[in-house]
Design a protein around this motif. Structure first.
Motif, PDB file in Angstrom:
ATOM      1  N   ILE A  68       0.776  -1.246   0.138  1.00  0.00           N
ATOM      2  CA  ILE A  68       0.007  -0.012  -0.075  1.00  0.00           C
ATOM      3  C   ILE A  68       0.986   1.249   0.032  1.00  0.00           C
ATOM      4  N   PRO A  69       1.281   1.634  -0.912  1.00  0.00           N
ATOM      5  CA  PRO A  69       2.073   2.989  -1.076  1.00  0.00           C
ATOM      6  C   PRO A  69       1.227   4.023  -1.044  1.00  0.00           C
ATOM      7  N   THR A  70       1.912   4.952  -0.249  1.00  0.00           N
ATOM      8  CA  THR A  70       1.028   6.299   0.070  1.00  0.00           C
ATOM      9  C   THR A  70       0.887   7.160  -1.246  1.00  0.00           C
ATOM     10  N   PHE A  71       1.892   7.331  -1.874  1.00  0.00           N
ATOM     11  CA  PHE A  71       1.874   8.046  -3.268  1.00  0.00           C
ATOM     12  C   PHE A  71       2.639   7.272  -4.202  1.00  0.00           C
ATOM     13  N   ILE A 104       9.671  13.995 -12.513  1.00  0.00           N
ATOM     14  CA  ILE A 104       8.830  14.716 -11.520  1.00  0.00           C
ATOM     15  C   ILE A 104       9.393  13.671 -10.377  1.00  0.00           C
ATOM     16  N   ALA A 105       9.526  12.568 -10.552  1.00  0.00           N
ATOM     17  CA  ALA A 105       9.898  11.505  -9.546  1.00  0.00           C
ATOM     18  C   ALA A 105      11.273  12.103  -8.964  1.00  0.00           C
ATOM     19  N   GLN A 106      12.111  12.359  -9.667  1.00  0.00           N
ATOM     20  CA  GLN A 106      13.332  12.998  -9.225  1.00  0.00           C
ATOM     21  C   GLN A 106      13.370  14.134  -8.359  1.00  0.00           C
ATOM     22  N   SER A 107      12.659  15.160  -8.870  1.00  0.00           N
ATOM     23  CA  SER A 107      12.637  16.353  -8.273  1.00  0.00           C
ATOM     24  C   SER A 107      11.876  16.419  -7.045  1.00  0.00           C
ATOM     25  N   VAL A 108      10.588  15.580  -6.944  1.00  0.00           N
ATOM     26  CA  VAL A 108       9.881  15.431  -5.738  1.00  0.00           C
ATOM     27  C   VAL A 108      10.328  14.848  -4.664  1.00  0.00           C
ATOM     28  N   ILE A 109      11.150  13.615  -5.076  1.00  0.00           N
ATOM     29  CA  ILE A 109      11.656  12.982  -3.880  1.00  0.00           C
ATOM     30  C   ILE A 109      13.035  13.665  -3.358  1.00  0.00           C
ATOM     31  N   LEU A 110      13.565  14.573  -4.311  1.00  0.00           N
ATOM     32  CA  LEU A 110      14.721  15.145  -3.653  1.00  0.00           C
ATOM     33  C   LEU A 110      14.196  16.138  -2.763  1.00  0.00           C
ATOM     34  N   ASP A 111      12.793  16.641  -3.077  1.00  0.00           N
ATOM     35  CA  ASP A 111      11.976  17.520  -2.177  1.00  0.00           C
ATOM     36  C   ASP A 111      11.624  16.955  -0.973  1.00  0.00           C
ATOM     37  N   LYS A 168       2.124  21.508  -4.511  1.00  0.00           N
ATOM     38  CA  LYS A 168       3.450  22.575  -4.951  1.00  0.00           C
ATOM     39  C   LYS A 168       4.524  21.970  -5.339  1.00  0.00           C
ATOM     40  N   ALA A 169       4.908  20.743  -4.695  1.00  0.00           N
ATOM     41  CA  ALA A 169       6.200  20.160  -5.302  1.00  0.00           C
ATOM     42  C   ALA A 169       6.103  19.508  -6.448  1.00  0.00           C
ATOM     43  N   ILE A 170       5.107  19.182  -7.216  1.00  0.00           N
ATOM     44  CA  ILE A 170       4.887  18.775  -8.503  1.00  0.00           C
ATOM     45  C   ILE A 170       5.022  20.031  -9.548  1.00  0.00           C
ATOM     46  N   ARG A 171       4.334  21.067  -9.037  1.00  0.00           N
ATOM     47  CA  ARG A 171       4.457  22.235  -9.854  1.00  0.00           C
ATOM     48  C   ARG A 171       5.924  22.832  -9.932  1.00  0.00           C
ATOM     49  N   LYS A 172       6.518  22.662  -8.756  1.00  0.00           N
ATOM     50  CA  LYS A 172       8.019  23.050  -9.019  1.00  0.00           C
ATOM     51  C   LYS A 172       8.707  22.220  -9.945  1.00  0.00           C
ATOM     52  N   ALA A 173       8.298  20.862  -9.785  1.00  0.00           N
ATOM     53  CA  ALA A 173       9.027  19.834 -10.722  1.00  0.00           C
ATOM     54  C   ALA A 173       8.852  20.185 -12.200  1.00  0.00           C
ATOM     55  N   VAL A 174       7.597  20.382 -12.453  1.00  0.00           N
ATOM     56  CA  VAL A 174       6.853  20.692 -13.904  1.00  0.00           C
ATOM     57  C   VAL A 174       7.690  21.685 -14.264  1.00  0.00           C
ATOM     58  N   GLU A 175       7.988  22.711 -13.549  1.00  0.00           N
ATOM     59  CA  GLU A 175       8.563  24.316 -14.476  1.00  0.00           C
ATOM     60  C   GLU A 175       9.963  23.982 -14.299  1.00  0.00           C
TER      61      GLU A 175
END
Length: 281
Positions: A68-71, A104-111, A168-175
Protein backbone atom coordinates in the motif's frame (compact mmCIF):
# COMPACT_ATOMS: atom_id res chain seq x y z
CA UNK A 1 9.96 25.34 -19.80
CA UNK A 2 6.95 23.20 -18.93
CA UNK A 3 4.10 24.78 -17.01
CA UNK A 4 0.99 23.76 -15.09
CA UNK A 5 -1.71 25.85 -16.74
CA UNK A 6 -4.92 24.56 -15.17
CA UNK A 7 -6.51 22.15 -12.76
CA UNK A 8 -9.54 19.89 -12.98
CA UNK A 9 -11.37 18.44 -9.98
CA UNK A 10 -14.00 15.79 -10.48
CA UNK A 11 -15.70 12.84 -8.87
CA UNK A 12 -14.83 9.48 -10.40
CA UNK A 13 -18.00 7.49 -9.68
CA UNK A 14 -17.74 4.10 -11.44
CA UNK A 15 -21.41 4.17 -12.45
CA UNK A 16 -20.67 7.31 -14.50
CA UNK A 17 -18.31 5.25 -16.63
CA UNK A 18 -20.93 2.53 -17.01
CA UNK A 19 -23.53 5.11 -18.09
CA UNK A 20 -21.16 6.42 -20.76
CA UNK A 21 -20.13 2.97 -21.93
CA UNK A 22 -23.77 1.84 -22.23
CA UNK A 23 -25.02 5.00 -23.96
CA UNK A 24 -27.20 6.19 -21.08
CA UNK A 25 -25.94 9.78 -20.82
CA UNK A 26 -29.19 11.26 -22.18
CA UNK A 27 -31.45 9.30 -19.87
CA UNK A 28 -33.34 11.52 -17.35
CA UNK A 29 -31.37 10.21 -14.37
CA UNK A 30 -27.96 10.81 -15.92
CA UNK A 31 -28.50 13.83 -18.17
CA UNK A 32 -28.04 16.46 -15.40
CA UNK A 33 -24.76 14.86 -14.37
CA UNK A 34 -23.24 15.03 -17.84
CA UNK A 35 -24.71 18.41 -18.73
CA UNK A 36 -22.51 19.98 -16.08
CA UNK A 37 -19.37 18.78 -17.89
CA UNK A 38 -20.23 20.11 -21.34
CA UNK A 39 -18.53 23.46 -20.80
CA UNK A 40 -15.43 21.68 -19.48
CA UNK A 41 -15.25 19.44 -22.54
CA UNK A 42 -15.39 22.47 -24.81
CA UNK A 43 -12.75 24.19 -22.69
CA UNK A 44 -10.27 21.32 -22.78
CA UNK A 45 -10.85 20.76 -26.50
CA UNK A 46 -9.80 24.34 -27.08
CA UNK A 47 -6.94 24.21 -24.56
CA UNK A 48 -5.38 21.02 -25.98
CA UNK A 49 -2.98 20.25 -23.09
CA UNK A 50 0.23 18.40 -23.85
CA UNK A 51 0.12 16.24 -20.70
CA UNK A 52 -2.40 15.42 -17.98
CA UNK A 53 -1.30 14.42 -14.49
CA UNK A 54 -4.21 12.51 -12.96
CA UNK A 55 -4.34 12.14 -9.18
CA UNK A 56 -6.63 9.27 -8.23
CA UNK A 57 -6.89 6.28 -5.94
CA UNK A 58 -6.63 2.64 -6.86
CA UNK A 59 -9.59 0.44 -5.90
CA UNK A 60 -7.72 -2.80 -5.17
CA UNK A 61 -6.79 -3.45 -8.80
CA UNK A 62 -3.13 -2.40 -9.09
CA UNK A 63 -2.45 -2.65 -5.36
CA UNK A 64 -3.74 -4.97 -2.64
CA UNK A 65 -3.39 -4.99 1.13
CA UNK A 66 -0.02 -6.66 0.58
CA UNK A 67 1.52 -3.41 -0.73
CA UNK A 68 0.00 0.00 0.00
CA UNK A 69 2.07 2.96 -1.22
CA UNK A 70 0.97 6.34 0.09
CA UNK A 71 1.92 8.02 -3.20
CA UNK A 72 2.68 6.00 -6.36
CA UNK A 73 3.78 7.65 -9.61
CA UNK A 74 3.29 5.85 -12.92
CA UNK A 75 6.44 6.14 -15.03
CA UNK A 76 5.61 3.55 -17.70
CA UNK A 77 5.07 4.01 -21.43
CA UNK A 78 1.45 2.91 -21.11
CA UNK A 79 -1.17 1.74 -18.63
CA UNK A 80 -3.84 -0.82 -19.50
CA UNK A 81 -7.43 -0.33 -18.30
CA UNK A 82 -8.06 -2.70 -15.39
CA UNK A 83 -10.61 -5.49 -15.18
CA UNK A 84 -12.56 -4.58 -12.05
CA UNK A 85 -14.69 -7.72 -12.10
CA UNK A 86 -16.82 -7.16 -15.19
CA UNK A 87 -14.09 -6.75 -17.80
CA UNK A 88 -12.00 -3.66 -18.61
CA UNK A 89 -13.87 -0.52 -19.63
CA UNK A 90 -13.97 -0.08 -23.43
CA UNK A 91 -11.62 2.89 -23.33
CA UNK A 92 -8.23 3.48 -24.96
CA UNK A 93 -4.97 2.37 -23.44
CA UNK A 94 -3.55 5.21 -21.36
CA UNK A 95 -0.28 6.41 -22.88
CA UNK A 96 2.23 7.70 -20.35
CA UNK A 97 4.92 10.36 -20.49
CA UNK A 98 7.93 8.58 -18.95
CA UNK A 99 10.36 11.44 -19.50
CA UNK A 100 8.32 13.96 -17.54
CA UNK A 101 7.23 11.35 -14.99
CA UNK A 102 10.81 10.40 -14.15
CA UNK A 103 11.74 14.07 -13.92
CA UNK A 104 8.87 14.64 -11.48
CA UNK A 105 9.94 11.61 -9.45
CA UNK A 106 13.50 12.85 -9.16
CA UNK A 107 12.50 16.40 -8.27
CA UNK A 108 9.78 15.48 -5.78
CA UNK A 109 11.81 12.78 -4.03
CA UNK A 110 14.74 15.17 -3.63
CA UNK A 111 12.19 17.59 -2.14
CA UNK A 112 11.66 14.86 0.49
CA UNK A 113 8.39 13.34 -0.71
CA UNK A 114 8.77 9.57 -0.76
CA UNK A 115 7.08 8.47 -3.97
CA UNK A 116 6.79 4.86 -5.05
CA UNK A 117 7.91 4.61 -8.67
CA UNK A 118 5.69 2.23 -10.64
CA UNK A 119 6.80 0.89 -14.02
CA UNK A 120 3.85 -1.47 -14.57
CA UNK A 121 0.34 -0.69 -13.41
CA UNK A 122 -3.23 -1.16 -14.57
CA UNK A 123 -5.54 1.82 -14.05
CA UNK A 124 -9.13 1.55 -12.92
CA UNK A 125 -12.21 3.78 -12.98
CA UNK A 126 -10.55 6.25 -10.62
CA UNK A 127 -8.46 7.41 -13.57
CA UNK A 128 -10.46 6.44 -16.65
CA UNK A 129 -13.80 7.98 -15.60
CA UNK A 130 -12.31 11.50 -15.23
CA UNK A 131 -10.65 11.14 -18.64
CA UNK A 132 -13.98 10.12 -20.17
CA UNK A 133 -15.81 13.01 -18.54
CA UNK A 134 -13.41 15.57 -20.00
CA UNK A 135 -12.37 13.93 -23.29
CA UNK A 136 -15.44 11.88 -24.18
CA UNK A 137 -15.03 8.52 -25.91
CA UNK A 138 -12.20 8.94 -28.43
CA UNK A 139 -10.31 6.16 -30.17
CA UNK A 140 -7.23 7.29 -28.26
CA UNK A 141 -6.74 9.80 -25.46
CA UNK A 142 -5.69 13.17 -26.89
CA UNK A 143 -2.63 13.58 -24.65
CA UNK A 144 -0.25 11.49 -22.56
CA UNK A 145 -1.27 10.86 -18.96
CA UNK A 146 0.87 10.52 -15.83
CA UNK A 147 -1.00 8.60 -13.11
CA UNK A 148 -0.40 9.60 -9.48
CA UNK A 149 -2.09 7.14 -7.15
CA UNK A 150 -2.83 8.19 -3.55
CA UNK A 151 -3.78 5.83 -0.74
CA UNK A 152 -7.16 6.85 0.64
CA UNK A 153 -8.31 3.26 1.23
CA UNK A 154 -6.20 1.93 4.09
CA UNK A 155 -5.67 3.97 7.25
CA UNK A 156 -3.66 6.17 7.61
CA UNK A 157 -4.14 8.20 4.43
CA UNK A 158 -1.99 11.30 3.90
CA UNK A 159 -3.25 14.57 5.35
CA UNK A 160 -4.77 17.28 3.23
CA UNK A 161 -1.80 19.47 4.06
CA UNK A 162 0.63 16.81 2.84
CA UNK A 163 -1.31 16.49 -0.40
CA UNK A 164 -1.47 20.27 -0.86
CA UNK A 165 2.29 20.55 -0.41
CA UNK A 166 2.87 17.63 -2.77
CA UNK A 167 0.99 19.61 -5.40
CA UNK A 168 3.35 22.53 -4.85
CA UNK A 169 6.33 20.19 -5.27
CA UNK A 170 4.84 18.81 -8.49
CA UNK A 171 4.41 22.31 -9.85
CA UNK A 172 8.06 23.06 -9.03
CA UNK A 173 9.11 19.84 -10.76
CA UNK A 174 7.08 20.58 -13.89
CA UNK A 175 8.47 24.10 -14.13
CA UNK A 176 12.04 22.77 -14.01
CA UNK A 177 11.44 20.45 -16.98
CA UNK A 178 13.32 21.80 -20.01
CA UNK A 179 10.68 21.18 -22.68
CA UNK A 180 7.73 23.39 -23.53
CA UNK A 181 4.73 21.45 -22.25
CA UNK A 182 1.33 22.68 -21.11
CA UNK A 183 0.22 20.50 -18.22
CA UNK A 184 -3.21 20.07 -16.65
CA UNK A 185 -3.49 18.42 -13.22
CA UNK A 186 -6.60 16.40 -12.32
CA UNK A 187 -7.64 15.83 -8.71
CA UNK A 188 -10.30 13.13 -8.54
CA UNK A 189 -12.62 11.34 -6.12
CA UNK A 190 -15.42 12.32 -3.75
CA UNK A 191 -17.51 14.17 -2.99
CA UNK A 192 -19.40 13.13 0.15
CA UNK A 193 -20.42 9.49 0.13
CA UNK A 194 -20.36 6.37 2.27
CA UNK A 195 -20.69 2.90 0.83
CA UNK A 196 -21.25 0.78 3.93
CA UNK A 197 -22.56 0.46 7.49
CA UNK A 198 -25.33 2.47 9.16
CA UNK A 199 -24.60 5.71 7.26
CA UNK A 200 -24.48 4.11 3.82
CA UNK A 201 -25.80 6.61 1.29
CA UNK A 202 -24.72 9.67 3.30
CA UNK A 203 -24.51 12.86 1.23
CA UNK A 204 -23.73 16.27 2.73
CA UNK A 205 -24.27 19.10 0.20
CA UNK A 206 -23.45 21.78 2.79
CA UNK A 207 -20.00 20.33 3.45
CA UNK A 208 -19.38 19.65 -0.24
CA UNK A 209 -20.15 23.19 -1.35
CA UNK A 210 -18.17 24.70 1.51
CA UNK A 211 -15.23 22.55 0.40
CA UNK A 212 -15.62 23.80 -3.17
CA UNK A 213 -15.67 27.40 -1.91
CA UNK A 214 -12.53 26.88 0.17
CA UNK A 215 -10.71 25.00 -2.56
CA UNK A 216 -11.20 27.97 -4.86
CA UNK A 217 -10.53 30.89 -2.51
CA UNK A 218 -9.01 29.51 0.69
CA UNK A 219 -7.04 26.36 -0.18
CA UNK A 220 -4.96 26.58 2.98
CA UNK A 221 -8.15 26.29 5.03
CA UNK A 222 -9.22 23.27 3.00
CA UNK A 223 -5.79 21.71 3.54
CA UNK A 224 -6.32 21.86 7.32
CA UNK A 225 -9.48 19.73 7.35
CA UNK A 226 -8.76 16.80 9.65
CA UNK A 227 -9.32 13.14 8.81
CA UNK A 228 -12.02 12.89 11.48
CA UNK A 229 -13.88 15.85 9.95
CA UNK A 230 -13.90 14.19 6.53
CA UNK A 231 -15.25 11.01 8.14
CA UNK A 232 -17.89 12.83 10.18
CA UNK A 233 -19.04 15.31 7.54
CA UNK A 234 -18.41 13.58 4.20
CA UNK A 235 -18.63 9.88 5.02
CA UNK A 236 -15.99 7.19 5.02
CA UNK A 237 -15.17 7.72 1.33
CA UNK A 238 -15.16 11.50 1.58
CA UNK A 239 -11.46 11.31 2.40
CA UNK A 240 -10.91 11.05 -1.36
CA UNK A 241 -11.17 14.84 -1.42
CA UNK A 242 -7.58 15.16 -0.20
CA UNK A 243 -6.61 14.26 -3.76
CA UNK A 244 -8.22 17.48 -4.98
CA UNK A 245 -5.71 19.31 -2.80
CA UNK A 246 -2.79 17.88 -4.81
CA UNK A 247 -4.31 19.53 -7.88
CA UNK A 248 -4.92 22.79 -6.01
CA UNK A 249 -1.37 22.91 -4.68
CA UNK A 250 -0.07 22.67 -8.23
CA UNK A 251 -1.84 25.92 -9.14
CA UNK A 252 -1.21 29.50 -8.15
CA UNK A 253 -2.84 31.00 -5.07
CA UNK A 254 -5.30 33.01 -7.18
CA UNK A 255 -7.32 31.16 -9.77
CA UNK A 256 -10.19 31.80 -12.15
CA UNK A 257 -13.18 29.43 -12.05
CA UNK A 258 -13.95 28.26 -15.59
CA UNK A 259 -16.64 25.80 -14.57
CA UNK A 260 -18.31 24.64 -11.36
CA UNK A 261 -20.81 21.79 -11.18
CA UNK A 262 -22.49 19.98 -8.31
CA UNK A 263 -25.19 17.34 -8.61
CA UNK A 264 -26.89 14.84 -6.29
CA UNK A 265 -27.05 11.96 -6.74
CA UNK A 266 -25.05 9.90 -9.19
CA UNK A 267 -25.36 6.34 -7.99
CA UNK A 268 -25.01 6.93 -4.22
CA UNK A 269 -22.53 9.78 -4.47
CA UNK A 270 -22.52 13.56 -4.63
CA UNK A 271 -20.81 14.62 -7.86
CA UNK A 272 -18.61 17.71 -7.77
CA UNK A 273 -16.51 19.32 -10.50
CA UNK A 274 -14.28 22.36 -10.94
CA UNK A 275 -12.10 23.71 -13.71
CA UNK A 276 -9.55 26.27 -12.47
CA UNK A 277 -7.03 28.35 -14.40
CA UNK A 278 -4.16 30.38 -12.99
CA UNK A 279 -5.05 34.08 -13.03
CA UNK A 280 -1.62 35.08 -14.37
CA UNK A 281 -2.08 32.83 -17.39
Amino acid sequence: MAKVIAGVATSHVPAIGVAMDQGKTEEPYWKPVFAGYQKSREWIEELKPDVAIVVYNDHATAFSLEVIPTFALGCADEFQPADEGWGPRPVPVVKGHPELAWHIAQSVILDEFDLTIVNKMEVDHGLTVPLSLLFGQPEEWPCPVIPLCVNVVQYPPPTGNRCYNLGKAIRKAVESFDKDLRVVVFGTGGMSHQLQAERAGLINPEFDNRFLDELIAEPEAASRIAHLDYLREAGSEGIELVMWLVMRGALERDVEVINRHYHVPASNTAVGHLVLENVSD
